[in-house]
Design a protein around this motif. Structure first.
Motif, PDB file in Angstrom:
ATOM      1  N   VAL A 692     -11.297 -44.756-103.637  1.00  0.00           N
ATOM      2  CA  VAL A 692      -9.835 -44.882-103.675  1.00  0.00           C
ATOM      3  C   VAL A 692      -9.143 -43.529-103.637  1.00  0.00           C
ATOM      4  CG1 VAL A 692      -9.872 -47.076-104.911  1.00  0.00           C
ATOM      5  CG2 VAL A 692      -9.821 -44.927-106.214  1.00  0.00           C
ATOM      6  N   HIS A 693      -9.866 -42.482-104.016  1.00  0.00           N
ATOM      7  CA  HIS A 693      -9.253 -41.146-104.087  1.00  0.00           C
ATOM      8  C   HIS A 693      -9.531 -40.415-102.779  1.00  0.00           C
ATOM      9  CE1 HIS A 693      -7.392 -37.806-106.103  1.00  0.00           C
ATOM     10  NE2 HIS A 693      -8.439 -37.026-105.907  1.00  0.00           N
ATOM     11  N   SER A 728      -6.011 -32.361-106.906  1.00  0.00           N
ATOM     12  CA  SER A 728      -5.709 -33.408-105.933  1.00  0.00           C
ATOM     13  C   SER A 728      -5.116 -34.590-106.691  1.00  0.00           C
ATOM     14  CB  SER A 728      -6.964 -33.831-105.166  1.00  0.00           C
ATOM     15  OG  SER A 728      -8.000 -34.208-106.057  1.00  0.00           O
ATOM     16  N   PRO A 729      -3.920 -34.416-107.245  1.00  0.00           N
ATOM     17  CA  PRO A 729      -3.322 -35.475-108.058  1.00  0.00           C
ATOM     18  C   PRO A 729      -3.025 -36.720-107.238  1.00  0.00           C
ATOM     19  CG  PRO A 729      -1.732 -33.727-107.635  1.00  0.00           C
ATOM     20  CD  PRO A 729      -3.053 -33.233-107.154  1.00  0.00           C
ATOM     21  N   PRO A 730      -3.279 -37.895-107.802  1.00  0.00           N
ATOM     22  CA  PRO A 730      -2.993 -39.131-107.067  1.00  0.00           C
ATOM     23  C   PRO A 730      -1.503 -39.374-106.950  1.00  0.00           C
ATOM     24  CG  PRO A 730      -3.753 -39.622-109.287  1.00  0.00           C
ATOM     25  CD  PRO A 730      -3.904 -38.144-109.099  1.00  0.00           C
ATOM     26  N   GLN A 736      -1.443 -47.602-102.531  1.00  0.00           N
ATOM     27  CA  GLN A 736      -2.362 -46.478-102.363  1.00  0.00           C
ATOM     28  C   GLN A 736      -2.178 -45.458-103.487  1.00  0.00           C
ATOM     29  OE1 GLN A 736      -4.582 -46.579 -99.904  1.00  0.00           O
ATOM     30  NE2 GLN A 736      -3.720 -48.491 -99.123  1.00  0.00           N
ATOM     31  N   ARG A 737      -1.972 -45.946-104.713  1.00  0.00           N
ATOM     32  CA  ARG A 737      -1.565 -45.057-105.795  1.00  0.00           C
ATOM     33  C   ARG A 737      -2.628 -44.031-106.174  1.00  0.00           C
ATOM     34  NH1 ARG A 737      -2.712 -50.030-107.918  1.00  0.00           N
ATOM     35  NH2 ARG A 737      -4.136 -50.191-109.700  1.00  0.00           N
TER      36      ARG A 737
END
Length: 816
Positions: A692-693, A728-730, A736-737
């Motif tokens: 997801v990341h 790499s902050p979400p 797509q949080r």
């Protein structure tokens, strides 16, 4: 029937042939815009011949006999590879995106015009020194020469994106580079957005609401409503306009449209603390992840010596890099350089507002915004003594403005005598730290922390205008305040800071400059721990620190939040929610906080903390909670330690029982695990953070177009998070949080003991052309934590050259 069949076959053949012809034409005209790096061009404005030597990675090494010619060649090289990006950046600063994108960009243009970035940039041109004005003029000529070459040789309009837009490509002006620099300054601060958010939180929950986003050590804020007694304020649930404001458009080019500003990390060690006996400096500049990257690598052989590092197309300076004798790195300084001041409009006369001693007329002007596919729009732009008036429809201001009031913005970036470009030019040509420190005193906006390294040692310096606020300021600049009260207005700006020599030490900066710890405080602490863990450092140890993916926030929060959950129950049967929780807690208990894309623990941790924060604030803040999109670890820490009674946030006010923090922590974990198991199955150990990341490098113009997005966007799973050194902050919102939309657009490590062993990299590639092999060739290196060499050796550049472009003066010019 046979005749019909034959005609259908013929029609199919014609359609197929037509489709092939169309694809062929599109392909032909697209590849026509790929530059030939081995060409010879005769260009106006040159005094003597210039060489542009392209390395294997397409980094231009520019050689000439004078600096003006070098800046002209840099403008041409930028335009060869990034002409569309440059024009879109210019349009974003000018407030002219609607001419390309139509009504969906109107709100962005509206706000850009009200800020007046382009107008103020033109006025600032006169404030630059002679060298800088000459450099900007030469750079603009280089861009324009490439536009003329494209037109003369029918080179596909210079970039394939231009075929989708009917607008002509306007020639570059010297002030355009200054306007883009002001655009970058707007991306270095989130002060305005955070002021509005704090006010909305205060309205939703007086006294306690701002605790969510406030940092430990900050002064208490008053109830926002008490600042405007008798004023009619909107309901606290009034939300900002969705995805249509300037800051969201800005996100496509510069920085995230979120609660936190652009950031970075720069650290250095002098010779006494390095294994090789020379100073070391590392710099990572975090920006929005776009395709192409915001940064462009280049080398200029100036009269003062060669310089190499990160440039930005449209801006002719090396922002971070090195010469043979000096290295410099920058990190945006997270100072509060913006204030929202609320102006009372005179009843019955919307052209006047309350000043310190009575009513005063707004400064007013009119401008026209051309909107593609729609009618032109006429804007009436107003300014008060406190700054430009920002309409209530932007940035959620409608929810914090009393009836009959408007918002004015005070911001250091609105200066019309901004000498930041001249300061950066001086930094790039400085032979040593002393000269560089003197040059840095001219920076106005953005405010930056700069580390300098040379043979004599390391210097740290805060550069940029910093507003002075009265001690009796109603909100200390952290929420909007009445503009007709003198104490709420700026009292001037602080004088430039003197450089700090740090002999024998290691210095680190992540933008944390205030007395109270800011959002990057855990990251800063992690960096300091890494640098202090060894007595001497090497280039490789600096690279390791730059790429570190341990989350200090995870290490701090998990033992606190899960204190009463670890191994608290008997083993549960497989397939039950209890077993799912036990499996997850078992993994987290052994986890070291590494936000690796290959592990399940980062995903469990991130989902748990997000759900926990949502449950803590949703019942009390209501819809305003949706605007708190980033994790605030300081708030969670205070709640679970019950600092100042903050544990009361754990109790759900709508329920009769009194919930404890342990109960809320367990419920949040169960809810997060249920969602993850629905998406990825019940085998917790098989989950992966990288699923997801993903780093989403989105093309600002074509990235959301059906079909084209698949071609021009880059997606790759990445490690790290919002508190790791490899940041790499979400995104924090939407489906797509967990996607990473920001990160280190540029990384560099400079070794002054062996300067040519220094390394750098960007997040995509040098070219902005989707059909070029240099469009994404650096992205794989960037993801793996690898770099390319940044050498000033001209023989090495020529030996590995992909191509050499020769620029020659027109007949009659010197050098022919």
């Amino acid at each position: 029937m046979l005749t019909l069949f034959r005609w259908l076959v013929r029609l199919s053949v014609v359609l197929i042939a037509g489709a092939v012809l169309v694809v062929g034409l599109v392909w032909y005209f697209s590849i026509r815009s790929l530059p030939d790096y081995n060409a010879d061009y005769t260009v106006a404005g040159l005094a003597a011949p210039v060489e542009i030597v392209r390395s294997t990675e397409n980094v231009p090494h520019i050689f000439g006999s004078n600096d003006a010619d070098l800046f002209l060649a840099l403008g041409l090289a930028h335009a060869q590879d990034r002409l569309f990006q440059m024009t879109v950046l210019r349009r974003a600063a000018d407030g002219r995106l609607s001419e390309l994108y139509g009504a969906r960009a109107y709100a962005a243009d509206d706000l850009a015009r009200r800020l007046g970035l382009a107008r103020r940039a033109k006025e600032s041109l006169a404030a630059q020194d002679d060298y800088t004005r000459a450099a900007l003029t030469a750079y603009a000529e280089g861009v324009n020469q490439w536009i003329q070459i494209v037109n003369r040789e029918a080179r596909g309009r210079g970039a394939p994106e231009f075929f989708l837009y009917p607008e002509d490509i306007a020639y570059w002006q010297a002030a355009d580079s200054l306007a883009i620099l002001k655009l970058l300054a707007s991306g270095s601060t989130a002060a305005l957005r955070n002021e509005v958010l704090r006010a909305r939180l205060s309205l939703a929950l007086p006294r306690r609401g701002p605790q969510v986003v406030s940092q430990a050590g900050e002064a208490d804020l008053p109830d926002y409503a008490s600042l405007f007694p008798g004023g009619r304020l909107a309901a606290p649930g009034t939300a900002p306009a969705p995805e249509d404001d300037w800051f969201n458009w800005r996100a496509g080019f510069v920085a995230p449209a979120a609660e936190r500003p652009a950031s970075g990390a720069v650290f250095a060690a002098d010779a006494a603390r390095t294994a090789a006996g020379g100073a070391l400096l590392a710099d990572a500049i975090d920006t929005g992840l776009t395709a192409p990257s915001l940064f462009y690598l280049a080398r200029l052989e100036l009269a003062s010596g060669g310089v190499i590092g990160a440039t930005i197309p449209g801006v002719p300076v090396v922002l971070s890099g090195r010469s043979a004798t000096l290295a410099w790195g920058i990190a945006p300084a997270q100072i509060d350089d913006q204030d929202v001041l609320v102006e009372e409009v005179q009843p019955g006369d919307s052209e006047r507002y309350r000043d310190l001693d009575g009513w005063r007329a707004f400064d007013t002007r009119r401008e026209v915004i051309r909107v593609r596919g729609d009618d032109d729009q006429v804007l009436t732009l107003r300014e008060s003594v406190n700054g430009p008036i920002i309409p209530a429809g932007h940035l959620g201001l409608a929810g914090v403005l009393p009836a009959g009031h408007v918002a004015a913005l005070s911001w250091t970036g609105l200066s019309t005598t901004d000498t930041t470009m001249s300061a950066l030019m001086g930094l790039m040509r400085a032979p040593d730290r002393a000269a560089a420190g003197k040059a840095l005193q001219g920076i106005v906006a953005p405010a930056v922390e700069v580390s300098l390294a040379d043979a004599g040692g390391v210097t740290r310096q805060l550069a940029g205008a910093r507003p002075v606020r009265s001690e009796s300021h109603a909100t200390h600049g952290r929420m909007p305040a009445p503009g007709w009260i003198a104490a709420n207005r700026w009292q001037g700006v602080l004088p430039p800071e003197a450089p700090q020599d740090v002999a024998g030490q290691i210095v680190a900066a992540t933008g944390e400059t205030g007395a109270a710890p800011g959002p990057d405080a855990p990251r800063a602490a992690r960096l300091q721990a890494l640098l202090s863990s060894r007595e001497v450092h090497s280039r490789d140890s600096f690279i390791d620190a730059q790429l570190d993916i341990i989350s200090p926030v995870a290490r701090a929060l998990l033992p606190l939040v899960g204190a009463e959950l670890w191994f608290a129950d008997e083993p549960a049967p497989s397939g039950t929610p209890e077993r799912l929780r036990q499996d997850a807690l078992g993994l987290l208990a052994e986890w070291d906080g590494s936000m690796s894309e290959h592990l399940p623990e980062p995903l469990i941790y991130a989902a748990w903390m997000a759900e926990l924060q949502r449950r803590l604030i949703r019942d009390e803040l209501g819809p305003v909670a949706d605007e708190v999109t980033q994790l605030h670890p300081g708030f969670i820490d205070r709640v679970f330690r019950n600092t100042g009674g903050a544990g009361a946030w754990c109790d759900v006010i709508q329920s009769a029982p009194v919930e404890t923090c342990a109960m809320i922590a367990r419920q949040a974990l169960d809810a997060a695990l249920q969602d993850l198991s629905t998406r990825f199955g019940p085998a917790v150990a098989s989950w992966r953070w990288g699923a997801v990341h993903e780093a989403r490098h989105v093309h600002p113009a074509l990235g959301r177009a059906p079909g084209l997005g698949f071609i021009v966007n880059l997606r790759q799973p990445v490690s790290g998070g919002d508190a790791t050194m490899a940041a790499s902050p979400p995104l924090g919102r939407g489906p797509q949080r967990w996607s990473a939309v920001t990160g280190a657009g540029y990384r560099g490590v400079y070794d002054m003991a062996d300067p040519d062993s220094s390394v750098f990299v960007t997040s995509t590639g040098q070219s902005g052309h989707p059909l070029s092999r240099h469009y994404d060739d650096l992205s794989a290196l960037w993801r793996r934590g690898e770099y390319i060499t940044m050498s000033l050796d001209p023989d090495l550049a020529r030996a590995a050259a992909e191509g050499v472009t020769h620029l020659r003066p027109q007949d009659g010019a010197a050098g022919n």
